[in-house]
Design a protein around this motif. Structure first.
Motif, PDB file in Angstrom:
ATOM      1  N   ASP A  88      10.755  53.408  40.983  1.00  0.00           N
ATOM      2  CA  ASP A  88       9.416  53.931  40.722  1.00  0.00           C
ATOM      3  C   ASP A  88       8.919  54.763  41.894  1.00  0.00           C
ATOM      4  OD1 ASP A  88       7.689  52.337  42.604  1.00  0.00           O
ATOM      5  OD2 ASP A  88       8.464  50.652  41.450  1.00  0.00           O
ATOM      6  N   CYS A  89       7.719  55.322  41.738  1.00  0.00           N
ATOM      7  CA  CYS A  89       7.194  56.290  42.703  1.00  0.00           C
ATOM      8  C   CYS A  89       6.808  55.677  44.035  1.00  0.00           C
ATOM      9  CB  CYS A  89       5.978  57.003  42.119  1.00  0.00           C
ATOM     10  SG  CYS A  89       6.338  58.067  40.720  1.00  0.00           S
ATOM     11  N   SER A  90       6.828  54.354  44.148  1.00  0.00           N
ATOM     12  CA  SER A  90       6.496  53.745  45.430  1.00  0.00           C
ATOM     13  C   SER A  90       7.476  54.141  46.522  1.00  0.00           C
ATOM     14  CB  SER A  90       6.449  52.215  45.308  1.00  0.00           C
ATOM     15  OG  SER A  90       7.726  51.672  45.007  1.00  0.00           O
ATOM     16  N   ILE A  91       8.659  54.642  46.161  1.00  0.00           N
ATOM     17  CA  ILE A  91       9.628  55.046  47.179  1.00  0.00           C
ATOM     18  C   ILE A  91       9.156  56.263  47.969  1.00  0.00           C
ATOM     19  CG2 ILE A  91      11.560  54.046  45.925  1.00  0.00           C
ATOM     20  CD1 ILE A  91      12.413  56.867  45.119  1.00  0.00           C
ATOM     21  N   LEU A  92       8.069  56.907  47.535  1.00  0.00           N
ATOM     22  CA  LEU A  92       7.540  58.028  48.316  1.00  0.00           C
ATOM     23  C   LEU A  92       7.058  57.566  49.695  1.00  0.00           C
ATOM     24  CD1 LEU A  92       6.860  61.020  48.486  1.00  0.00           C
ATOM     25  CD2 LEU A  92       4.664  60.524  47.386  1.00  0.00           C
ATOM     26  N   VAL A  93       6.577  56.338  49.781  1.00  0.00           N
ATOM     27  CA  VAL A  93       6.159  55.814  51.083  1.00  0.00           C
ATOM     28  C   VAL A  93       7.352  55.749  52.033  1.00  0.00           C
ATOM     29  CG1 VAL A  93       5.327  53.735  52.268  1.00  0.00           C
ATOM     30  CG2 VAL A  93       4.149  54.564  50.224  1.00  0.00           C
ATOM     31  N   ALA A  94       8.506  55.331  51.528  1.00  0.00           N
ATOM     32  CA  ALA A  94       9.711  55.268  52.363  1.00  0.00           C
ATOM     33  C   ALA A  94      10.122  56.653  52.835  1.00  0.00           C
ATOM     34  CB  ALA A  94      10.855  54.622  51.579  1.00  0.00           C
ATOM     35  N   ALA A  95      10.114  57.618  51.930  1.00  0.00           N
ATOM     36  CA  ALA A  95      10.480  58.980  52.316  1.00  0.00           C
ATOM     37  C   ALA A  95       9.496  59.525  53.346  1.00  0.00           C
ATOM     38  CB  ALA A  95      10.516  59.884  51.083  1.00  0.00           C
ATOM     39  N   GLY A  96       8.211  59.291  53.115  1.00  0.00           N
ATOM     40  CA  GLY A  96       7.211  59.767  54.060  1.00  0.00           C
ATOM     41  C   GLY A  96       7.366  59.136  55.427  1.00  0.00           C
ATOM     42  N   LEU A  97       7.636  57.835  55.447  1.00  0.00           N
ATOM     43  CA  LEU A  97       7.831  57.140  56.719  1.00  0.00           C
ATOM     44  C   LEU A  97       9.051  57.688  57.448  1.00  0.00           C
ATOM     45  CD1 LEU A  97       7.068  54.835  58.655  1.00  0.00           C
ATOM     46  CD2 LEU A  97       8.452  53.306  57.219  1.00  0.00           C
ATOM     47  N   ALA A  98      10.151  57.872  56.724  1.00  0.00           N
ATOM     48  CA  ALA A  98      11.372  58.395  57.346  1.00  0.00           C
ATOM     49  C   ALA A  98      11.132  59.762  57.964  1.00  0.00           C
ATOM     50  CB  ALA A  98      12.486  58.480  56.303  1.00  0.00           C
ATOM     51  N   LEU A  99      10.438  60.621  57.267  1.00  0.00           N
ATOM     52  CA  LEU A  99      10.220  61.980  57.757  1.00  0.00           C
ATOM     53  C   LEU A  99       9.198  62.011  58.896  1.00  0.00           C
ATOM     54  CD1 LEU A  99      10.164  63.867  54.351  1.00  0.00           C
ATOM     55  CD2 LEU A  99      12.043  63.725  55.990  1.00  0.00           C
ATOM     56  N   ARG A 100       8.139  61.218  58.774  1.00  0.00           N
ATOM     57  CA  ARG A 100       7.096  61.250  59.801  1.00  0.00           C
ATOM     58  C   ARG A 100       7.621  60.754  61.139  1.00  0.00           C
ATOM     59  NH1 ARG A 100       4.374  62.757  62.878  1.00  0.00           N
ATOM     60  NH2 ARG A 100       2.109  62.607  63.185  1.00  0.00           N
ATOM     61  N   ARG A 101       8.635  59.913  61.110  1.00  0.00           N
ATOM     62  CA  ARG A 101       9.238  59.440  62.353  1.00  0.00           C
ATOM     63  C   ARG A 101       9.808  60.593  63.183  1.00  0.00           C
ATOM     64  NH1 ARG A 101      12.714  54.426  59.735  1.00  0.00           N
ATOM     65  NH2 ARG A 101      11.065  52.824  59.763  1.00  0.00           N
ATOM     66  N   THR A 102      10.132  61.694  62.525  1.00  0.00           N
ATOM     67  CA  THR A 102      10.783  62.805  63.227  1.00  0.00           C
ATOM     68  C   THR A 102       9.915  64.046  63.325  1.00  0.00           C
ATOM     69  OG1 THR A 102      11.843  63.618  61.190  1.00  0.00           O
ATOM     70  CG2 THR A 102      13.057  61.994  62.495  1.00  0.00           C
ATOM     71  N   GLY A 103       8.655  63.976  62.869  1.00  0.00           N
ATOM     72  CA  GLY A 103       7.786  65.136  62.989  1.00  0.00           C
ATOM     73  C   GLY A 103       6.945  65.373  61.757  1.00  0.00           C
ATOM     74  N   ARG A 104       6.504  66.588  61.589  1.00  0.00           N
ATOM     75  CA  ARG A 104       5.616  66.975  60.484  1.00  0.00           C
ATOM     76  C   ARG A 104       6.418  67.695  59.408  1.00  0.00           C
ATOM     77  NH1 ARG A 104      -0.077  70.339  61.193  1.00  0.00           N
ATOM     78  NH2 ARG A 104      -0.412  70.849  58.981  1.00  0.00           N
ATOM     79  N   HIS A 105       6.207  67.272  58.154  1.00  0.00           N
ATOM     80  CA  HIS A 105       6.932  67.847  57.031  1.00  0.00           C
ATOM     81  C   HIS A 105       5.980  68.046  55.853  1.00  0.00           C
ATOM     82  CE1 HIS A 105       9.873  65.663  59.485  1.00  0.00           C
ATOM     83  NE2 HIS A 105      10.758  66.552  59.089  1.00  0.00           N
ATOM     84  N   GLY A 106       6.390  68.889  54.929  1.00  0.00           N
ATOM     85  CA  GLY A 106       5.625  69.113  53.718  1.00  0.00           C
ATOM     86  C   GLY A 106       6.136  68.263  52.574  1.00  0.00           C
ATOM     87  N   LEU A 107       5.390  68.278  51.490  1.00  0.00           N
ATOM     88  CA  LEU A 107       5.741  67.515  50.292  1.00  0.00           C
ATOM     89  C   LEU A 107       5.433  68.349  49.059  1.00  0.00           C
ATOM     90  CD1 LEU A 107       6.461  64.874  48.741  1.00  0.00           C
ATOM     91  CD2 LEU A 107       4.027  64.248  48.950  1.00  0.00           C
ATOM     92  N   VAL A 108       6.397  68.439  48.161  1.00  0.00           N
ATOM     93  CA  VAL A 108       6.177  68.991  46.822  1.00  0.00           C
ATOM     94  C   VAL A 108       6.238  67.819  45.855  1.00  0.00           C
ATOM     95  CG1 VAL A 108       7.006  70.538  45.034  1.00  0.00           C
ATOM     96  CG2 VAL A 108       7.155  71.218  47.451  1.00  0.00           C
TER      97      VAL A 108
END
Length: 299
Positions: free
Chosen positions: A99-119
Motif C-alpha cells: 500500500d501507499c504507506s511505503i512512501l514514508v520509507a522512500a521519503g526517509l531513504a532519500l531525505r537521508r542523502t539530501g533534497r529530492h522531488g516527488l511525482v
C-alpha cells in the motif's frame, strides 16, 4: 541505469475490507510475478533484490495514532535502508508494494542523502491529516501529507528529517475533480494536475508541467504510482476505485515520459483478491514494462 526490483508486500496502511479480513494488496508483488513482470523486466536487465516483509496486520489504533503505527514505522525504517542500499549500488529502485504507506520509507531513504522531488501519481491526493480531519487512521490515504510533514511526527518526522520532500518540489497528478483535499494541495504543492486536466490537455503537456517542477529538484525525483489512478472500468482491483480515471494508454504515456529522469519508483495498491482471473495483473504488468523500462536512464 539498471533497475533493482524490491518487493514491499505491506498492507499495514489500509483499513480492513471487512471484519476479520485483511487487505489483499500484500499479495501484489507475487501476483505481478505470476503475470510475468519480473521475467520481462529481467530480460531488459533488471536485477531482483529481494523483499522487505512487514509486521503482522492488526485492525487497531489508539486515539492519535495510525492503525498499525509501530509496525509501519519499523517497516519504513527497514525498507528505507534497503532503498538506500540499492541506490548506493548504482541501481534505480523499483519498489513493488503493498500500500501507499511505503512512501514514508522512500521519503526517509532519500531525505537521508539530501533534497529530492516527488511525482505522486494517484487517483487521490492522499492528503488527509490531523489538521483537516478527525478520521486519521490509515496511512495509505494520508501518505502524501506525511511525506511533506503535515502528519503526526511519529510518522512524518522520523529521525528528525521532516519534511521528507519539500512541498515546492512535489507534483501530484491524477486525482479526481471532487477530491476533498484538492484545494489544499493546490495551495501547498509545486503543482497539482487532476486526471481531467491530463485527459483534456494531453499526456505530453501534463508530463511537461510535471517536469517543470519536479525535474528541477536538487537530487532528482521519486516516482510514486498508485494504480487507482486508472479508471475502475479497466482497473477495479484497488482499495478505493473512483470513476473518471486515466485509461491504460494515458498512464503508459505518462510513465514513459517521466521514468527516464526518475531516481526510483514505487507501485502501490493493486489488490489480487479483486482480480480472480489474473487479467488485471497482466494489464498492469504490460503498463509497467512499457512505462518503466527506462527508469533512471537519464537521472
Amino acid at each position: 541505469m539498471t533497475i533493482g526490483l524490491l518487493s514491499a508486500p505491506t498492507n499495514l496502511g489500509l483499513r480492513p475490507p471487512a471484519q476479520t479480513s485483511v487487505p489483499g494488496c500484500a499479495k501484489a508483488p507475487e501476483a505481478l510475478r505470476e503475470a510475468g513482470l519480473h521475467r520481462r523486466l529481467a530480460e531488459l536487465g533488471a536485477q531482483e533484490r529481494g523483499v522487505v516483509l512487514p509486521g503482522r496486520y492488526a485492525d487497531e489504533a489508539k486515539p492519535g495514532e495510525l492503525r498499525n503505527q509501530l509496525a509501519i514505522v519499523e517497516h519504513a525504517r527497514r525498507l528505507a535502508d534497503r532503498i538506500g542500499g540499492l541506490r548506493a549500488d548504482g541501481l534505480a529502485p523499483l519498489v513493488l508494494g503493498g500500500d501507499c504507506s511505503i512512501l514514508v520509507a522512500a521519503g526517509l531513504a532519500l531525505r537521508r542523502t539530501g533534497r529530492h522531488g516527488l511525482v505522486h501519481l494517484d487517483g487521490h491526493t492522499d492528503f488527509r491529516h490531523p489538521g483537516n480531519s478527525e478520521l486519521c487512521a490509515s496511512l495509505a490515504g494520508e501518505d502524501l501529507a506525511a511525506a511533506v510533514g503535515r502528519h503526526w511526527p511519529a510518522v512524518a518526522d522520523l529521525d528528525g528529517l521532516a519534511p521528507y520532500f519539500d512541498p515546492a518540489d512535489v507534483v501530484h497528478a491524477g486525482c479526481r475533480d471532487y477530491d476533498e483535499e484538492l484545494q489544499e494541495t493546490r495551495a501547498l504543492l509545486g503543482a497539482v494536475i487532476p486526471a481531467s486536466r491530463i485527459r483534456h490537455e494531453g499526456v505530453e503537456r501534463a508530463a511537461h508541467r510535471i517536469l517543470e517542477v519536479a525535474g528541477e529538484a536538487e537530487g532528482g525525483y521519486w516516482l510514486h504510482l498508485d494504480v487507482d489512478i486508472l479508471d475502475p472500468s479497466v482497473m477495479p482491483s484497488v482499495d478505493s476505485p473512483d470513476p473518471d480515471g486515466l485509461d491504460p494508454d494515458e498512464l503508459t504515456g505518462l510513465l514513459t515520459a517521466l521514468a527516464p529522469r526518475a531516481i526510483g519508483a514505487q507501485v502501490t495498491v493493486f489488490d489480487p483478491d479483486l482480480d480472480p482471473d489474473g487479467g488485471r495483473a497482466r494489464l498492469l504488468a504490460d503498463i509497467l514494462v512499457a512505462g518503466l523500462a527506462d527508469l533512471g536512464r537519464d537521472a
